[in-house]
Design a protein around this motif. Structure first.
Motif, PDB file in Angstrom:
ATOM      1  N   LEU A  51       0.854  -1.188   0.000  1.00 28.43           N
ATOM      2  CA  LEU A  51       0.000   0.000   0.000  1.00 28.43           C
ATOM      3  C   LEU A  51       0.888   1.236   0.000  1.00 28.43           C
ATOM      4  N   ARG A  52       0.578   2.169  -0.867  1.00 29.99           N
ATOM      5  CA  ARG A  52       1.178   3.503  -0.832  1.00 29.99           C
ATOM      6  C   ARG A  52       0.113   4.426  -0.281  1.00 29.99           C
ATOM      7  N   MET A  53       0.493   5.353   0.602  1.00 27.08           N
ATOM      8  CA  MET A  53      -0.479   6.269   1.191  1.00 27.08           C
ATOM      9  C   MET A  53      -0.387   7.609   0.470  1.00 27.08           C
ATOM     10  N   LEU A  54      -1.477   7.963  -0.213  1.00 25.76           N
ATOM     11  CA  LEU A  54      -1.512   9.172  -1.025  1.00 25.76           C
ATOM     12  C   LEU A  54      -2.505  10.181  -0.454  1.00 25.76           C
ATOM     13  N   LEU A  55      -2.177  11.441  -0.626  1.00 21.82           N
ATOM     14  CA  LEU A  55      -2.989  12.528  -0.108  1.00 21.82           C
ATOM     15  C   LEU A  55      -4.316  12.609  -0.856  1.00 21.82           C
ATOM     16  N   TYR A  56      -5.404  12.625  -0.095  1.00 22.75           N
ATOM     17  CA  TYR A  56      -6.738  12.797  -0.677  1.00 22.75           C
ATOM     18  C   TYR A  56      -6.941  14.275  -0.973  1.00 22.75           C
ATOM     19  N   GLU A  57      -7.329  14.589  -2.208  1.00 20.04           N
ATOM     20  CA  GLU A  57      -7.479  15.976  -2.652  1.00 20.04           C
ATOM     21  C   GLU A  57      -8.880  16.265  -3.147  1.00 20.04           C
ATOM     22  N   GLY A  58      -9.854  15.485  -2.715  1.00 20.96           N
ATOM     23  CA  GLY A  58     -11.226  15.660  -3.158  1.00 20.96           C
ATOM     24  C   GLY A  58     -11.673  14.504  -4.027  1.00 20.96           C
ATOM     25  N   LYS A  59     -12.987  14.441  -4.263  1.00 15.25           N
ATOM     26  CA  LYS A  59     -13.569  13.308  -4.991  1.00 15.25           C
ATOM     27  C   LYS A  59     -12.982  13.119  -6.382  1.00 15.25           C
ATOM     28  N   ASP A  60     -12.561  14.214  -7.016  1.00 16.02           N
ATOM     29  CA  ASP A  60     -11.985  14.106  -8.365  1.00 16.02           C
ATOM     30  C   ASP A  60     -10.620  13.433  -8.364  1.00 16.02           C
ATOM     31  N   SER A  61     -10.015  13.267  -7.181  1.00 17.45           N
ATOM     32  CA  SER A  61      -8.697  12.634  -7.108  1.00 17.45           C
ATOM     33  C   SER A  61      -8.796  11.119  -6.952  1.00 17.45           C
ATOM     34  N   LEU A  62     -10.030  10.563  -7.032  1.00 19.97           N
ATOM     35  CA  LEU A  62     -10.237   9.126  -6.856  1.00 19.97           C
ATOM     36  C   LEU A  62     -10.544   8.423  -8.167  1.00 19.97           C
ATOM     37  N   CYS A  63     -10.227   7.128  -8.193  1.00 25.62           N
ATOM     38  CA  CYS A  63     -10.611   6.275  -9.304  1.00 25.62           C
ATOM     39  C   CYS A  63     -10.834   4.867  -8.744  1.00 25.62           C
ATOM     40  N   PRO A  64     -11.626   4.046  -9.435  1.00 23.46           N
ATOM     41  CA  PRO A  64     -11.856   2.687  -8.929  1.00 23.46           C
ATOM     42  C   PRO A  64     -10.593   1.843  -9.054  1.00 23.46           C
ATOM     43  N   GLY A  65     -10.329   1.066  -7.993  1.00 24.68           N
ATOM     44  CA  GLY A  65      -9.150   0.212  -7.976  1.00 24.68           C
ATOM     45  C   GLY A  65      -9.533  -1.244  -7.801  1.00 24.68           C
ATOM     46  N   PRO A  66      -8.548  -2.091  -7.474  1.00 28.15           N
ATOM     47  CA  PRO A  66      -8.830  -3.513  -7.251  1.00 28.15           C
ATOM     48  C   PRO A  66      -9.872  -3.699  -6.160  1.00 28.15           C
ATOM     49  N   PHE A  67     -10.629  -4.782  -6.259  1.00 21.13           N
ATOM     50  CA  PHE A  67     -11.644  -5.151  -5.270  1.00 21.13           C
ATOM     51  C   PHE A  67     -12.791  -4.138  -5.211  1.00 21.13           C
ATOM     52  N   GLY A  68     -12.892  -3.225  -6.185  1.00 23.62           N
ATOM     53  CA  GLY A  68     -13.950  -2.228  -6.197  1.00 23.62           C
ATOM     54  C   GLY A  68     -13.755  -1.114  -5.194  1.00 23.62           C
ATOM     55  N   ILE A  69     -12.537  -0.932  -4.710  1.00 24.07           N
ATOM     56  CA  ILE A  69     -12.234   0.089  -3.712  1.00 24.07           C
ATOM     57  C   ILE A  69     -11.824   1.377  -4.422  1.00 24.07           C
ATOM     58  N   TRP A  70     -12.399   2.498  -3.983  1.00 22.09           N
ATOM     59  CA  TRP A  70     -11.991   3.796  -4.526  1.00 22.09           C
ATOM     60  C   TRP A  70     -10.604   4.126  -3.990  1.00 22.09           C
ATOM     61  N   GLU A  71      -9.694   4.446  -4.892  1.00 14.46           N
ATOM     62  CA  GLU A  71      -8.309   4.759  -4.546  1.00 14.46           C
ATOM     63  C   GLU A  71      -7.937   6.135  -5.083  1.00 14.46           C
ATOM     64  N   PRO A  72      -6.922   6.758  -4.465  1.00 14.68           N
ATOM     65  CA  PRO A  72      -6.413   7.998  -5.050  1.00 14.68           C
ATOM     66  C   PRO A  72      -5.690   7.682  -6.362  1.00 14.68           C
ATOM     67  N   LYS A  73      -5.746   8.631  -7.277  1.00 16.61           N
ATOM     68  CA  LYS A  73      -5.000   8.475  -8.524  1.00 16.61           C
ATOM     69  C   LYS A  73      -3.509   8.457  -8.210  1.00 16.61           C
ATOM     70  N   ALA A  74      -2.756   7.719  -8.993  1.00 17.30           N
ATOM     71  CA  ALA A  74      -1.318   7.582  -8.767  1.00 17.30           C
ATOM     72  C   ALA A  74      -0.596   8.924  -8.814  1.00 17.30           C
ATOM     73  N   SER A  75      -1.209   9.935  -9.413  1.00 16.97           N
ATOM     74  CA  SER A  75      -0.585  11.253  -9.508  1.00 16.97           C
ATOM     75  C   SER A  75      -0.698  12.061  -8.209  1.00 16.97           C
ATOM     76  N   CYS A  76      -1.492  11.590  -7.244  1.00 17.10           N
ATOM     77  CA  CYS A  76      -1.621  12.291  -5.957  1.00 17.10           C
ATOM     78  C   CYS A  76      -0.303  12.191  -5.189  1.00 17.10           C
ATOM     79  N   ARG A  77      -0.084  13.154  -4.303  1.00 12.78           N
ATOM     80  CA  ARG A  77       1.171  13.220  -3.551  1.00 12.78           C
ATOM     81  C   ARG A  77       1.256  12.090  -2.535  1.00 12.78           C
ATOM     82  N   GLU A  78       2.371  11.353  -2.551  1.00 14.13           N
ATOM     83  CA  GLU A  78       2.604  10.271  -1.591  1.00 14.13           C
ATOM     84  C   GLU A  78       3.193  10.844  -0.304  1.00 14.13           C
TER      85      GLU A  78
END
Length: 153
Positions: A51-78
């Motif tokens: 797991l990488r922990m990325l800064l949440y920057e609002g709903k637009d910074s999310l995308c669907p990931g494995p297992f149907g979990i909403w994840e931050p986009k890889a471009s968010c700050r780690e």
């Protein structure tokens, strides 16, 4: 989530790692929205076996990931694991000794082994069992919070 807000650990934290819940887990979406402007809120991004922990920057910074979990986009700050004050951890089950049973992939155990952040498990009361099996690599929570009580306080 109200009990979490009332803990000294959460109140003192400036950087909090959370998770976006799947069905059956304590729902966190409203809590994330409530706090992300006041505290650094991090969400996990699954990368391989970690797991990488990325800064949440609002709903637009999310995308669907494995297992149907909403994840931050890889471009968010780690954010480095050592800079996290509190990690709120989901689980399949917990016990009063603050042991956690995850989903078997070890994502959180590997992450928790790299940080000194306070570890807070949140679950529903029915997920609290008298005792769960523990392996040497399993990470114990500092607190376990249900809708009815807090263990470890």
């Amino acid at each position: 989530m109200n009990r979490l807000e009332q803990t000294t650990l959460f109140q003192a934290a400036s950087c909090v790692a959370l998770y976006h819940a799947i069905e059956g887990e304590v729902q966190t979406a409203a809590f994330i929205e409530k706090w992300f402007r006041e505290k650094q809120i991090l969400l996990p991004l699954i990368t391989g076996d970690n797991l990488r922990m990325l800064l949440y920057e609002g709903k637009d910074s999310l995308c669907p990931g494995p297992f149907g979990i909403w994840e931050p986009k890889a471009s968010c700050r780690e954010i480095r694991a050592q800079d996290i004050d509190v990690i709120v951890v989901p689980g399949v089950a917990f016990d009063p000794e603050r042991n956690r049973m995850g989903r078997g992939k070890g994502f959180y155990d590997r992450l928790l082994a790299t940080t000194h952040a306070a570890k807070i498990g949140i679950c529903f009361g029915f997920q609290l069992l008298p005792r769960i099996p523990v392996e040497p690599f399993d990470q114990k929570m500092d607190l376990v919070i249900t809708e009815n009580e807090i263990f470890g306080a």
